[in-house]
Structure formats: C-alpha cells, structure tokens
Scaffold this motif. Sequence first.
Motif, mmCIF file in Angstrom:
data_model
loop_
_atom_site.group_PDB
_atom_site.id
_atom_site.type_symbol
_atom_site.label_atom_id
_atom_site.label_comp_id
_atom_site.label_asym_id
_atom_site.label_seq_id
_atom_site.Cartn_x
_atom_site.Cartn_y
_atom_site.Cartn_z
ATOM 1 N N THR A 79 47.285 30.615 26.526
ATOM 2 C CA THR A 79 46.610 30.739 25.240
ATOM 3 C C THR A 79 45.764 31.996 25.240
ATOM 4 O O THR A 79 45.297 32.445 26.304
ATOM 5 C CB THR A 79 45.715 29.518 24.963
ATOM 6 N N GLU A 81 43.048 31.966 23.435
ATOM 7 C CA GLU A 81 41.724 31.445 23.101
ATOM 8 C C GLU A 81 40.811 31.562 24.317
ATOM 9 O O GLU A 81 40.931 30.813 25.283
ATOM 10 C CB GLU A 81 41.828 29.980 22.652
ATOM 11 N N ARG A 82 39.894 32.505 24.267
ATOM 12 C CA ARG A 82 39.090 32.835 25.439
ATOM 13 C C ARG A 82 38.096 31.743 25.814
ATOM 14 O O ARG A 82 37.603 31.715 26.954
ATOM 15 C CB ARG A 82 38.339 34.161 25.208
ATOM 16 N N HIS A 83 37.797 30.851 24.882
ATOM 17 C CA HIS A 83 36.843 29.783 25.208
ATOM 18 C C HIS A 83 37.482 28.689 26.051
ATOM 19 O O HIS A 83 36.776 27.829 26.589
ATOM 20 C CB HIS A 83 36.263 29.183 23.927
ATOM 21 N N ILE A 84 38.811 28.693 26.154
ATOM 22 C CA ILE A 84 39.500 27.693 26.963
ATOM 23 C C ILE A 84 39.503 28.140 28.430
ATOM 24 O O ILE A 84 39.977 29.224 28.757
ATOM 25 C CB ILE A 84 40.944 27.486 26.469
ATOM 26 N N LYS A 85 38.956 27.295 29.283
ATOM 27 C CA LYS A 85 38.859 27.635 30.695
ATOM 28 C C LYS A 85 40.251 27.801 31.288
ATOM 29 O O LYS A 85 41.148 27.003 31.038
ATOM 30 C CB LYS A 85 38.096 26.535 31.443
ATOM 31 N N ASN A 87 42.313 30.351 30.691
ATOM 32 C CA ASN A 87 43.273 30.964 29.770
ATOM 33 C C ASN A 87 43.952 32.171 30.415
ATOM 34 O O ASN A 87 43.409 32.826 31.302
ATOM 35 C CB ASN A 87 42.601 31.355 28.455
ATOM 36 N N ASP A 90 42.119 35.835 30.422
ATOM 37 C CA ASP A 90 41.080 36.049 31.437
ATOM 38 C C ASP A 90 41.680 36.083 32.830
ATOM 39 O O ASP A 90 41.193 36.809 33.714
ATOM 40 C CB ASP A 90 40.028 34.936 31.361
#
Length: 254
Positions: A79, A81-85, A87, A90
């Motif tokens: 994903t 979505e950077r808020h998802i640990k 991902n 990152d």
Amino acid sequence: MTSTTQYRLNKYISDTGFCSRRQADKFIEQGVVTVNGQLATVGLKVTINDQVQVDGKPLKEKPARVYLAYHKPVGITCTTERHIKGNIIDAIGYSERIFPIGRLDKPSEGLIFLTNDGDIVNKVLRAGNAHEKEYTVSVNKPISSHFIAKMSSGVPILDTVTLPCKVSQISKNTFKIILTQGLNRQIRRMAEYLGYEVVKLKRIRIMHVRLAELRAGQWRLLDKYEMAHMEQLIEHSAKTATVDNTLARHHDEE
C-alpha cells in the motif's frame, strides 16, 4: 505534446509521479485538488497551461520514469498509505514518489514492480494481456496428481473458474505455478478449494524479469534491456480500462 492537448486530471497528476491515478481520484474526491484556483472534480480535463495544486502545493515537473524490481518480504503491505505500519513505500525508502504495480499479500513474498509511470500499470496488470507471473508454493500436506491436474485445468473460486495454467510439482509439498490472471488471493483460494492450505508463497518471475539473486528486502532498477523487452511485450496490450478500475479488479494474487 502541445499546450492545447487535454488530459484527464488523474492522469495529469499521476504522470508527474505524485501518486497513482486511483490515489489522485481520492484526492480530488476529498476536495484537496484545485485547477486554476477552483476545486476540481473527478473526470475533469486539463492542459499543461492549467495550474494544478494538491493541498495548496503546485505539482512538480514530470520526473524521469522509474521502474524498480523489489523482493517484498513477508509482513510488508503493498500500500502507498504511509500511516499503515510496514507499508511498501517506507520499506523501500526510495527518494522519489513511486507506487506498486499490482500487489502481493502480506503473508506472501517475492517479486513486485514499483514505478512512477501510471501508463504502464494497465498494460502489466490486465489479465487479458496474458502476461505470465510465476510462483513457488508450499502447502500443508503432500501434493497429489489430482491436485496438480485440478490446479492446472481450473478451479471454481469467486463466482468464476480460474483460467487453465501451468502447474508442476517440485517436491512432496511444493509446486510451481504460472498464472496469466490475478484474482484476489487466487492461489490460496484455489488450494483451499482442493483441501490444502498454503504455508509459503513466493513470486519468482513477472513476464521476463526474475527475482534471481535479490534477497528479501532488496530492490534494484530494471536495466535498459529488461525495459526494452517489457516495452515489446506490452506494446499491443489492451488499455481499455482505467488504472483505477484495473487496480480494483486485479489484485495480482496472492
């Protein structure tokens, strides 16, 4: 390209490398995209003379196109979505904005492409284009000849029957499978239908590009020969669906 050529806004944003077309539509729906100071709407067409901003910031010039091959480890989520640990963005830590072409499930590992080129996504993902993806799969009990035959000929899942594919046994509990489609969790669902549970799934090839010596967590840029071959393979690929619809339908198992 001329100053009067019109582009769908989501493609225009995607082509700068800011995000995928699907994400661009999300930004538009959220009301954070403006064109010439006015709130944009999904489907709007723009030219290179229009001033497009996302969250009040102008888009940068279109960067050079980037194509990465990444060995996704187990536990990484495909994903942006950077808020998802955990991902994938990152995990790679690339200096420019990129997004994955297709996906691999969190419990799966192996080869996945990432790019800033929205135009290539449809051509690689569309099942009708018959681009091969190869996997090695281990299951929870010994494989039978019936299992190999049924996996090869097609299994009823998700209100359809999977396309015929190439399946061969590697060892007592492990087989190789080559797909040209990518239904949601396809291999796992196929095995489950036949009474097996997948315990390890690894994608080792997409089209002509192999995972080879890339270790889990490593990535590399596709070389010019791989890109030239890919351009040949996708030259006549269908592009009738939008990137957004394609991403919604083709999950690239697994």
